[in-house]
Design an enzyme around this catalytic site. Structure first.
Site, PDB file in Angstrom:
ATOM      1  N   PHE A  12     -22.777   9.022   8.559  1.00 54.12           N
ATOM      2  CA  PHE A  12     -22.256   7.227   7.623  1.00 54.12           C
ATOM      3  C   PHE A  12     -20.782   7.433   8.735  1.00 54.12           C
ATOM      4  O   PHE A  12     -19.824   6.424   9.356  1.00 54.12           O
ATOM      5  CB  PHE A  12     -22.126   7.675   6.544  1.00 54.12           C
ATOM      6  CG  PHE A  12     -21.410   5.938   5.776  1.00 54.12           C
ATOM      7  CD1 PHE A  12     -20.595   5.024   6.562  1.00 54.12           C
ATOM      8  CD2 PHE A  12     -20.261   6.430   5.060  1.00 54.12           C
ATOM      9  CE1 PHE A  12     -20.381   3.403   6.081  1.00 54.12           C
ATOM     10  CE2 PHE A  12     -19.992   5.081   4.082  1.00 54.12           C
ATOM     11  CZ  PHE A  12     -19.837   3.926   4.532  1.00 54.12           C
ATOM     12  N   THR A 140     -13.102  14.672  -0.885  1.00 54.60           N
ATOM     13  CA  THR A 140     -13.517  13.634  -2.094  1.00 54.60           C
ATOM     14  C   THR A 140     -12.472  13.384  -3.028  1.00 54.60           C
ATOM     15  O   THR A 140     -11.944  15.006  -3.513  1.00 54.60           O
ATOM     16  CB  THR A 140     -14.737  14.007  -2.401  1.00 54.60           C
ATOM     17  OG1 THR A 140     -15.411  12.972  -2.806  1.00 54.60           O
ATOM     18  CG2 THR A 140     -14.864  14.913  -2.798  1.00 54.60           C
ATOM     19  N   ASP A 141     -12.221  12.374  -3.655  1.00 57.07           N
ATOM     20  CA  ASP A 141     -11.681  12.307  -4.669  1.00 57.07           C
ATOM     21  C   ASP A 141     -12.466  13.004  -6.030  1.00 57.07           C
ATOM     22  O   ASP A 141     -12.018  13.686  -6.971  1.00 57.07           O
ATOM     23  CB  ASP A 141     -11.076  11.117  -5.008  1.00 57.07           C
ATOM     24  CG  ASP A 141     -12.319   9.912  -5.711  1.00 57.07           C
ATOM     25  OD1 ASP A 141     -13.654  10.264  -5.250  1.00 57.07           O
ATOM     26  OD2 ASP A 141     -12.497   8.478  -5.659  1.00 57.07           O
ATOM     27  N   GLU A 142     -13.603  13.369  -6.317  1.00 56.50           N
ATOM     28  CA  GLU A 142     -14.560  14.337  -6.750  1.00 56.50           C
ATOM     29  C   GLU A 142     -14.029  14.921  -7.260  1.00 56.50           C
ATOM     30  O   GLU A 142     -15.007  16.082  -8.228  1.00 56.50           O
ATOM     31  CB  GLU A 142     -15.984  13.865  -6.532  1.00 56.50           C
ATOM     32  CG  GLU A 142     -16.539  12.446  -5.972  1.00 56.50           C
ATOM     33  CD  GLU A 142     -18.114  12.757  -6.065  1.00 56.50           C
ATOM     34  OE1 GLU A 142     -18.757  12.784  -6.236  1.00 56.50           O
ATOM     35  OE2 GLU A 142     -18.436  11.083  -4.979  1.00 56.50           O
ATOM     36  N   TYR A 165     -22.091  19.543  -5.496  1.00 59.89           N
ATOM     37  CA  TYR A 165     -21.462  18.576  -4.385  1.00 59.89           C
ATOM     38  C   TYR A 165     -20.034  19.119  -3.776  1.00 59.89           C
ATOM     39  O   TYR A 165     -19.287  19.410  -3.658  1.00 59.89           O
ATOM     40  CB  TYR A 165     -21.801  17.304  -4.718  1.00 59.89           C
ATOM     41  CG  TYR A 165     -20.867  16.889  -3.905  1.00 59.89           C
ATOM     42  CD1 TYR A 165     -20.897  16.933  -1.879  1.00 59.89           C
ATOM     43  CD2 TYR A 165     -20.379  15.403  -4.204  1.00 59.89           C
ATOM     44  CE1 TYR A 165     -20.147  16.188  -1.037  1.00 59.89           C
ATOM     45  CE2 TYR A 165     -19.567  14.637  -2.837  1.00 59.89           C
ATOM     46  CZ  TYR A 165     -18.750  15.111  -1.589  1.00 59.89           C
ATOM     47  OH  TYR A 165     -17.896  14.513  -1.081  1.00 59.89           O
ATOM     48  N   LYS A 169     -17.225  21.033  -2.764  1.00 56.03           N
ATOM     49  CA  LYS A 169     -16.267  20.665  -1.812  1.00 56.03           C
ATOM     50  C   LYS A 169     -14.562  20.885  -2.476  1.00 56.03           C
ATOM     51  O   LYS A 169     -13.862  21.595  -1.634  1.00 56.03           O
ATOM     52  CB  LYS A 169     -16.171  18.276  -1.535  1.00 56.03           C
ATOM     53  CG  LYS A 169     -16.975  18.060  -1.973  1.00 56.03           C
ATOM     54  CD  LYS A 169     -17.330  17.919   0.418  1.00 56.03           C
ATOM     55  CE  LYS A 169     -15.993  17.325   0.948  1.00 56.03           C
ATOM     56  NZ  LYS A 169     -16.657  17.046   2.219  1.00 56.03           N
TER      57      LYS A 169
HETATM   58  P1  NAD Z   1     -23.550  11.808   5.515  1.00 53.65           P
HETATM   59  O1  NAD Z   1     -24.199  12.333   5.205  1.00 53.65           O
HETATM   60  O2  NAD Z   1     -23.685  10.417   6.384  1.00 53.65           O
HETATM   61  O3  NAD Z   1     -23.053  12.509   7.045  1.00 53.65           O
HETATM   62  C1  NAD Z   1     -23.077  14.101   6.884  1.00 53.65           C
HETATM   63  C2  NAD Z   1     -23.145  14.648   8.558  1.00 53.65           C
HETATM   64  O4  NAD Z   1     -23.281  15.522   8.638  1.00 53.65           O
HETATM   65  C3  NAD Z   1     -24.936  13.837   9.216  1.00 53.65           C
HETATM   66  O5  NAD Z   1     -24.595  13.486  10.600  1.00 53.65           O
HETATM   67  C4  NAD Z   1     -25.298  15.283   9.131  1.00 53.65           C
HETATM   68  O6  NAD Z   1     -26.117  15.578  10.066  1.00 53.65           O
HETATM   69  C5  NAD Z   1     -23.890  16.461   9.269  1.00 53.65           C
HETATM   70  N1  NAD Z   1     -23.791  18.134   8.839  1.00 53.65           N
HETATM   71  C6  NAD Z   1     -25.231  18.154   7.396  1.00 53.65           C
HETATM   72  N2  NAD Z   1     -25.373  19.318   7.420  1.00 53.65           N
HETATM   73  C7  NAD Z   1     -23.692  19.653   8.622  1.00 53.65           C
HETATM   74  C8  NAD Z   1     -23.755  21.043   9.763  1.00 53.65           C
HETATM   75  N3  NAD Z   1     -24.413  22.299   8.566  1.00 53.65           N
HETATM   76  N4  NAD Z   1     -23.874  21.119  10.502  1.00 53.65           N
HETATM   77  C9  NAD Z   1     -23.722  20.088  11.525  1.00 53.65           C
HETATM   78  N5  NAD Z   1     -23.806  19.201  10.992  1.00 53.65           N
HETATM   79  C10 NAD Z   1     -24.072  18.614   9.192  1.00 53.65           C
HETATM   80  O7  NAD Z   1     -21.897  11.913   4.894  1.00 53.65           O
HETATM   81  P2  NAD Z   1     -20.481  10.617   5.104  1.00 53.65           P
HETATM   82  O8  NAD Z   1     -20.795   9.994   3.929  1.00 53.65           O
HETATM   83  O9  NAD Z   1     -20.536  10.097   6.606  1.00 53.65           O
HETATM   84  O10 NAD Z   1     -19.413  12.078   4.385  1.00 53.65           O
HETATM   85  C11 NAD Z   1     -18.179  12.094   5.468  1.00 53.65           C
HETATM   86  C12 NAD Z   1     -17.012  13.167   4.720  1.00 53.65           C
HETATM   87  O11 NAD Z   1     -16.825  12.313   3.939  1.00 53.65           O
HETATM   88  C13 NAD Z   1     -18.669  13.998   3.958  1.00 53.65           C
HETATM   89  O12 NAD Z   1     -17.236  15.966   3.691  1.00 53.65           O
HETATM   90  C14 NAD Z   1     -18.189  13.768   2.525  1.00 53.65           C
HETATM   91  O13 NAD Z   1     -17.931  15.103   1.720  1.00 53.65           O
HETATM   92  C15 NAD Z   1     -17.058  12.605   2.959  1.00 53.65           C
HETATM   93  N6  NAD Z   1     -16.875  12.030   1.473  1.00 53.65           N
HETATM   94  C16 NAD Z   1     -17.350  10.906   2.250  1.00 53.65           C
HETATM   95  C17 NAD Z   1     -17.366   9.843   0.811  1.00 53.65           C
HETATM   96  C18 NAD Z   1     -18.247   8.637   1.381  1.00 53.65           C
HETATM   97  O14 NAD Z   1     -18.120   8.198   0.391  1.00 53.65           O
HETATM   98  N7  NAD Z   1     -19.376   8.848   1.699  1.00 53.65           N
HETATM   99  C19 NAD Z   1     -16.510   9.699   0.053  1.00 53.65           C
HETATM  100  C20 NAD Z   1     -16.102  11.116   0.054  1.00 53.65           C
HETATM  101  C21 NAD Z   1     -15.852  12.142   1.044  1.00 53.65           C
HETATM  102  P1  TYD Z   2     -23.200   7.334  -4.773  1.00 52.42           P
HETATM  103  O1  TYD Z   2     -23.248   6.528  -4.182  1.00 52.42           O
HETATM  104  O2  TYD Z   2     -24.357   8.307  -5.314  1.00 52.42           O
HETATM  105  O3  TYD Z   2     -21.771   7.714  -4.498  1.00 52.42           O
HETATM  106  P2  TYD Z   2     -21.021   9.412  -5.936  1.00 52.42           P
HETATM  107  O4  TYD Z   2     -22.110   9.410  -6.871  1.00 52.42           O
HETATM  108  O5  TYD Z   2     -20.499  10.135  -5.303  1.00 52.42           O
HETATM  109  O6  TYD Z   2     -19.954   8.265  -6.261  1.00 52.42           O
HETATM  110  O7  TYD Z   2     -22.983   6.472  -5.797  1.00 52.42           O
HETATM  111  C1  TYD Z   2     -22.396   5.304  -6.109  1.00 52.42           C
HETATM  112  C2  TYD Z   2     -22.117   5.888  -8.258  1.00 52.42           C
HETATM  113  O8  TYD Z   2     -23.305   4.562  -8.241  1.00 52.42           O
HETATM  114  C3  TYD Z   2     -22.437   6.732  -9.076  1.00 52.42           C
HETATM  115  O9  TYD Z   2     -21.732   6.492 -10.190  1.00 52.42           O
HETATM  116  C4  TYD Z   2     -23.478   6.970  -9.212  1.00 52.42           C
HETATM  117  C5  TYD Z   2     -24.633   5.337  -9.041  1.00 52.42           C
HETATM  118  N1  TYD Z   2     -25.756   4.936  -8.842  1.00 52.42           N
HETATM  119  C6  TYD Z   2     -27.160   4.697  -8.779  1.00 52.42           C
HETATM  120  O10 TYD Z   2     -26.420   3.745 -10.945  1.00 52.42           O
HETATM  121  N2  TYD Z   2     -27.659   4.435  -9.175  1.00 52.42           N
HETATM  122  C7  TYD Z   2     -28.355   4.923  -7.715  1.00 52.42           C
HETATM  123  O11 TYD Z   2     -29.362   4.633  -7.643  1.00 52.42           O
HETATM  124  C8  TYD Z   2     -26.986   5.855  -7.101  1.00 52.42           C
HETATM  125  C9  TYD Z   2     -27.295   6.173  -5.608  1.00 52.42           C
HETATM  126  C10 TYD Z   2     -26.251   5.529  -7.716  1.00 52.42           C
END
Ligand code: NAD
Ligand code: TYD
Length: 352
Positions: A12, A140-142, A165, A169
């Site tokens: 993403f 991540t902020d988590e 998770y 991280k």
């Molecule tokens: P995502 O799950 O959509 O994408 C992860 C990508 O990494 C995928 O394309 C997957 O194929 C690839 N991948 C997984 N394992 C791999 C490996 N061993 N080698 C090579 N590629 C691999 O994740 P995202 O939401 O795009 O998040 C990207 C980064 O941002 C992550 O590090 C995540 O921890 C961080 N992040 C995401 C969010 C969020 O809200 N989505 C928030 C904070 C931090």
């Molecule tokens: P998520 O998108 O999984 O992100 P994160 O766990 O990294 O914050 O979830 C966002 C919030 O939404 C989290 O508090 C969990 C909640 N959630 C639901 O209530 N229902 C759902 O089906 C999902 C996927 C998440």
């Protein structure tokens, strides 16, 4: 001219970042290393397929032989590490792969960056690196754990991750920090809040709820739905990473937030309202184990030091995001059905 290794670029945020950066930096070249797990989708990157400043490599960040050969072949200046297992619910069921990718994968990238970039040693025995290189870890902020009703995470908030998770991280952040302190590797760590926008895998809250509402399926809200997240548009996240890459001080952590704290239930209600669907689709289900109650980000460091600020209001971001999923029902349908997994075979195998 910079050569950039982007890992996890088919996911993403990585795919949004590649589209943003290839356009923004017209003389930079990008290699996308992605294992194409269930979360990787090359359809996200269709617009870059014929761009001669972009190359896709299918591979794992834990594969040190492959990573080393890519460094030798491309002579990267920057590494931006997005590759990770990213879904909290999956980490509760299967933590092992999270440790492998998120921790060992990061260490493998760090080691290869260090050996590729080192030009010698200083008088105290510390490695010296060629100019203009940087390793940026997307975190991540988590990692900070959960907040009560008030307060915000700053870069000095102690790490207290609660899920497998976020623990992985946080572990990765600490190994990145160790490479900065022990080997003086030029690194930055960014810690952002929950992203939303186009191409998000529909297991995450916003695209899941949009997809279910469009199919008149129930919307599963964990517990009372009063958990609070700060929401950051993925476009703002991309511009923030670009700012840190170019201007961030080596060794520093930068928090990135959208200044949009919302309760989950309010987001779900907003989606139903915009899609003109009934609230009766909401179903409160069993809460997530160890569910963090509230996250909030203090943006002062990145805004004050680097001059970045989010461009999106939550209202505009959500309007555009809902419109994107409505205009891309085929993408959403393919991901929800699993059909997107055929794309690599159909397109990339023909090229080789
Ligand atoms: P995502 O799950 O959509 O994408 C992860 C990508 O990494 C995928 O394309 C997957 O194929 C690839 N991948 C997984 N394992 C791999 C490996 N061993 N080698 C090579 N590629 C691999 O994740 P995202 O939401 O795009 O998040 C990207 C980064 O941002 C992550 O590090 C995540 O921890 C961080 N992040 C995401 C969010 C969020 O809200 N989505 C928030 C904070 C931090
Ligand atoms: P998520 O998108 O999984 O992100 P994160 O766990 O990294 O914050 O979830 C966002 C919030 O939404 C989290 O508090 C969990 C909640 N959630 C639901 O209530 N229902 C759902 O089906 C999902 C996927 C998440």
């Amino acid at each position: 001219m910079k050569k950039v290794l982007v890992t996890g670029g088919a996911g993403f945020i990585g795919s949004n970042f590649l589209s943003y950066m290839v356009d923004k930096h017209q003389d930079w070249a990008f290699v996308n290393l992605d294992a194409l797990t269930y979360a990787g989708n090359l359809e996200n990157l269709k617009s870059l397929e014929t761009n001669d400043r972009y190359v896709f490599i299918k591979g794992d960040i834990t594969d040190t032989g492959l990573v080393s050969s890519l460094f030798k072949e491309h002579g990267f200046d920057y590494v931006v590490n997005f590759a990770a297992e990213s879904h909290v619910d999956r980490s509760i069921k299967e933590p092992e792969v999270f440790l492998k990718t998120n921790v060992f994968g990061t260490q493998c990238l760090l080691d290869n960056a260090k050996s590729s970039w080192q030009t010698g040693k200083d008088g105290d025995g510390y490695p010296v690196y060629r100019d203009g290189v940087k390793f940026l870890q997307v975190s991540t902020d988590e990692v900070y754990g959960a907040l009560g009703a008030s307060g915000m995470f700053t870069e000095t908030t102690p790490l207290a991750p609660n899920s497998p998770y976020s623990a992985c991280k946080a572990s990765a952040d600490l190994i990145v920090r160790a490479y900065s302190k022990t080997y003086k590797l030029p690194v930055n760590i960014t810690r952002c809040s929950n992203n939303y926008g186009p191409y998000q895998f529909p297991e995450k809250l916003i695209p899941l709820m949009i997809g279910n509402a469009l199919e008149d399926k129930s919307l599963p809200v964990y517990g009372d739905g009063m958990q609070i997240r700060d929401w950051l548009h993925v476009g703002d996240h991309c511009s923030a990473i670009d700012a840190v890459l170019e201007k961030g001080r080596a060794g520093e952590v930068y928090n990135i937030g959208g200044n949009n704290e919302k309760a989950n239930i309010d987001i779900v209600r907003l989606i139903l309202e915009r899609l003109q669907k009934s609230d009766t689709l909401i179903r409160h289900v069993e809460d997530r184990l160890g569910h963090d109650r509230r996250y909030a980000i203090d943006n002062a460091k990145i805004t004050g030091e680097l001059g970045w600020k989010p461009a999106y209001t939550f209202e505009r971001g959500m309007d555009e995001t809902i419109a994107w999923y409505l205009n891309n029902k085929e993408w959403l349908g393919d991901v929800r059905s699993g059909a997107y997994m055929d794309y690599y075979n159909k397109y990339y195998r023909e090229l080789t």
